[in-house]
Structures are given as structure tokens and as C-alpha cells.
Design a protein around this motif. Structure first.
Motif, short mmCIF file in Angstrom:
data_model
loop_
_atom_site.label_atom_id
_atom_site.label_comp_id
_atom_site.label_asym_id
_atom_site.label_seq_id
_atom_site.Cartn_x
_atom_site.Cartn_y
_atom_site.Cartn_z
N SER A 1 0.83 -1.21 0.00
CA SER A 1 0.00 0.00 0.00
C SER A 1 0.86 1.26 0.00
O SER A 1 0.51 2.26 -0.63
N ALA A 2 1.99 1.20 0.71
CA ALA A 2 2.91 2.34 0.71
C ALA A 2 3.44 2.59 -0.69
O ALA A 2 3.63 3.74 -1.11
N ARG A 3 3.68 1.52 -1.43
CA ARG A 3 4.13 1.65 -2.83
C ARG A 3 3.07 2.36 -3.67
O ARG A 3 3.37 3.25 -4.46
N ALA A 4 1.81 1.97 -3.49
CA ALA A 4 0.72 2.62 -4.23
C ALA A 4 0.70 4.12 -3.93
O ALA A 4 0.55 4.95 -4.84
N ALA A 5 0.85 4.47 -2.66
CA ALA A 5 0.84 5.88 -2.28
C ALA A 5 2.03 6.61 -2.87
O ALA A 5 1.90 7.74 -3.36
N ALA A 6 3.20 5.97 -2.86
CA ALA A 6 4.41 6.60 -3.40
C ALA A 6 4.29 6.86 -4.89
O ALA A 6 4.87 7.81 -5.43
N MET A 7 3.54 6.00 -5.60
CA MET A 7 3.38 6.13 -7.04
C MET A 7 2.23 7.06 -7.42
O MET A 7 1.96 7.29 -8.61
N GLY A 8 1.52 7.58 -6.42
CA GLY A 8 0.35 8.40 -6.72
C GLY A 8 -0.84 7.59 -7.17
O GLY A 8 -1.75 8.11 -7.81
N LYS A 9 -0.84 6.30 -6.80
CA LYS A 9 -1.93 5.40 -7.17
C LYS A 9 -2.72 4.98 -5.93
O LYS A 9 -3.05 3.81 -5.73
N ALA A 10 -3.02 5.96 -5.10
CA ALA A 10 -3.81 5.73 -3.90
C ALA A 10 -4.67 6.97 -3.65
O ALA A 10 -4.35 8.06 -4.14
N THR A 11 -5.74 6.80 -2.93
CA THR A 11 -6.64 7.92 -2.66
C THR A 11 -5.92 9.00 -1.86
O THR A 11 -5.11 8.72 -0.98
N ARG A 12 -6.23 10.24 -2.20
CA ARG A 12 -5.69 11.39 -1.49
C ARG A 12 -6.83 12.33 -1.12
O ARG A 12 -7.84 12.39 -1.83
N PRO A 13 -6.69 13.07 -0.04
CA PRO A 13 -7.74 14.03 0.31
C PRO A 13 -7.75 15.20 -0.66
O PRO A 13 -6.68 15.64 -1.13
N ASN A 14 -8.94 15.70 -0.97
CA ASN A 14 -9.00 16.92 -1.76
C ASN A 14 -8.68 18.11 -0.84
O ASN A 14 -8.43 17.93 0.35
N GLU A 15 -8.68 19.30 -1.40
CA GLU A 15 -8.27 20.47 -0.61
C GLU A 15 -9.15 20.67 0.62
O GLU A 15 -8.66 21.03 1.69
N GLU A 16 -10.44 20.46 0.47
CA GLU A 16 -11.35 20.62 1.61
C GLU A 16 -11.10 19.53 2.65
O GLU A 16 -11.08 19.81 3.86
N GLN A 17 -10.89 18.30 2.20
CA GLN A 17 -10.64 17.21 3.13
C GLN A 17 -9.28 17.34 3.82
O GLN A 17 -9.12 16.90 4.97
N ARG A 18 -8.30 17.93 3.14
CA ARG A 18 -6.97 18.08 3.71
C ARG A 18 -6.99 18.88 5.00
O ARG A 18 -6.19 18.64 5.92
N VAL A 19 -7.87 19.85 5.10
CA VAL A 19 -7.96 20.67 6.31
C VAL A 19 -8.20 19.79 7.53
O VAL A 19 -7.62 19.99 8.59
N ILE A 20 -9.05 18.77 7.36
CA ILE A 20 -9.36 17.85 8.45
C ILE A 20 -8.31 16.76 8.56
O ILE A 20 -7.89 16.38 9.66
N ALA A 21 -7.86 16.25 7.42
CA ALA A 21 -6.90 15.13 7.42
C ALA A 21 -5.56 15.50 8.02
O ALA A 21 -4.83 14.63 8.51
N ARG A 22 -5.21 16.78 8.02
CA ARG A 22 -3.93 17.20 8.60
C ARG A 22 -3.83 16.82 10.07
O ARG A 22 -2.73 16.60 10.58
N THR A 23 -4.95 16.77 10.76
CA THR A 23 -4.93 16.39 12.17
C THR A 23 -5.47 14.98 12.40
O THR A 23 -4.97 14.24 13.25
N GLU A 24 -6.50 14.58 11.63
CA GLU A 24 -7.13 13.28 11.85
C GLU A 24 -6.37 12.13 11.20
O GLU A 24 -6.48 10.98 11.64
N GLY A 25 -5.61 12.40 10.14
CA GLY A 25 -4.99 11.35 9.35
C GLY A 25 -5.84 11.00 8.13
O GLY A 25 -7.02 11.39 8.05
#
Length: 251
Positions: free
Chosen positions: A209-233
Motif C-alpha cells: 500500500s505504501a508503494r501505491a501511495a508513493a506512485m500516486g496510485k492511492a486515494t488522497r484528500p481533496n483540498e477541503e478534506q486536507r484541512v481535516i486530514a492534517r490532524t485526523e490522518g
């Protein structure tokens, strides 16, 4: 590229760690160990490109606010929204996204035993940051939150019923199924351990799964979600089949 997968437990016992080296046409498990300490995780993570941690990296924002408010007084909850209110307290935004995409409900870091592991993880994240590693809970840095069961689900593999006593056969079948789905994955001398321990197996899936994330082939938070994900994960779910983890152009 090297990726590290950590199946974190509340203590060293039952914590597993896998290191995978990614070559042009195959991925080789270079190390797979059990009963791993925080210091070992920090050292191993320092030497890889991406580390996948199977543990919540934070708590739900509303839950944290509730605990702060409750510490200094009483909180008021409308009786009509009790159950819905408790759900908002118990689950992070990323947990709800995983449920929507996979049908799997992650364990609640606010209201389940995984909170013990998350307490350890909070200290581990501080150690990783002190080591100079980029600890961005959104996953864009060196560390990314992963969820092996959900990753297996994304790949069409069994994600339930392979843990616990009496599940050795189901677990062995799942290892076989993963190897069939990813014939380029070489477990080598660690295959027996991977088949014997579901903790070890989960750490391998975490490294994938770390490989998928490193390749940009994993879900990422959008800009609105990033505000929350910065603290929640944020849980990075693979968005490609296992075959997509091999980059034939990579040397």
C-alpha cells in the motif's frame, strides 16, 4: 525504491514490519520481522522511500473538541440526534470515506481498543519527526496511513476471516491468492513466516500500500478534506490493481 510496511500493535509484541525492494519487473521482500520496537521502526523508516503505518494517525476532530469541553464542564446533546452525534464523535472523515468506497467500517480510534495502538502511534510519529522525517498525516510526506483489510478489498481479495485461532487455513489461502494476484512479489525465505503470522502478512500488504501511495496510485484528500486530514490522518486506499504497482520503466 524501498517501501516499509508496519502492522502496529499497542506493544512491541504482535508488531510486524516488512521491507520491500522494488525492481523493474519484481518486488522482493528483503526483511520481515515480528515484535518490533519504536526505535527499530524509526531506523528502518529512515532508510526507505515510503512507510505505510497500519494505525490511525489521529483522532476525530469533534471527539477532541468534546474531550476538551467536557474537561471544563458539561456538554449538551440533543436527544433526537444522539446516535448520529456519537457517530460523528467516533469516526474520522477518512473512516467514513473508506466505508463509502469499500463497505468496510474501520475500527473507531475514539471508541475501540485500537485507541491503545493509536496512543503508541502518537509517540512514534513524534520520534519519526524528531528523526527529520516528513510526517504529514495526509500521507504526502514520508509516512502514510494504510489499512491492509481495505487494500485487500480494493484488490478483490478476501479481507475478513483470516485472523485469530482456527483461521490458519483461510490465512494460508489468502497468502496464496495474493501471490497469484501479484506473481512478481517474491516472499523468498519469509514465505513461511508470512503464512504463519497474519501480523507479518498485514505488514507486507502495508508495504504494498505504501508503494501505491508513493506512485500516486492511492486515494488522497481533496483540498477541503486536507484541512481535516492534517490532524485526523488519511487512509490511502490503492486505486490500481496489484499489477499497477510494478513500473516496468523503473530501474
Amino acid at each position: 525504491m524501498l517501501t516499509l510496511g508496519v502492522d502496529l500493535a499497542a506493544a512491541d509484541k504482535r508488531t510486524a514490519m516488512a521491507t520491500i525492494e522494488w525492481l523493474s519487473d519484481r518486488a522482493v521482500v528483503r526483511d520481515l520481522v515480528l515484535d518490533v520496537s519504536d526505535a527499530c521502526i524509526v531506523k528502518a523508516s529512515h532508510d526507505v522511500d515510503k512507510t505505510g503505518l497500519d494505525c490511525p494517525l489521529g483522532w476525530p476532530g469533534p471527539f477532541v473538541a468534546l474531550m476538551t469541553a467536557h474537561q471544563s464542564g458539561h456538554v449538551t446533546v440533543a436527544e433526537s440526534e444522539g446516535a448520529q452525534w456519537r457517530r460523528r464523535m467516533a469516526y474520522r472523515l477518512t473512516d467514513e470515506v473508506v466505508r463509502e468506497k469499500t463497505g468496510i467500517v474501520p475500527l473507531s480510534v475514539a471508541a475501540d481498543r485500537i485507541a491503545h495502538t493509536a496512543l503508541r502511534c502518537a509517540g512514534l510519529l513524534a520520534m519519526l519527526a524528531a528523526d527529520g522525517q516528513d510526517v504529514d498525516r495526509c500521507g504526502s510526506g514520508k509516512i502514510v496511513e494504510v489499512y491492509p483489510a481495505a487494500a485487500l478489498n480494493c484488490w478483490g481479495l478476501t479481507h475478513r476471516g483470516y485472523k485469530g485461532r482456527g483461521q490458519q487455513a483461510q490465512h494460508a489461502d489468502l497468502v496464496t491468492a495474493l501471490c497469484a494476484a501479484a506473481p512478481w512479489l517474491e516472499l523468498g525465505a519469509f514465505e513461511a513466516l508470512c503464512r504463519r503470522s497474519h501480523d507479518a502478512f498485514d505488514s507486507v500488504v502495508a508495504a504494498l500500500s505504501a508503494r501505491a501511495a508513493a506512485m500516486g496510485k492511492a486515494t488522497r484528500p481533496n483540498e477541503e478534506q486536507r484541512v481535516i486530514a492534517r490532524t485526523e490522518g488519511w487512509i490511502a486506499l490503492p486505486t490500481c490493481p496489484p499489477s499497477g504497482l510494478i513500473d516496468m520503466a523503473e530501474a
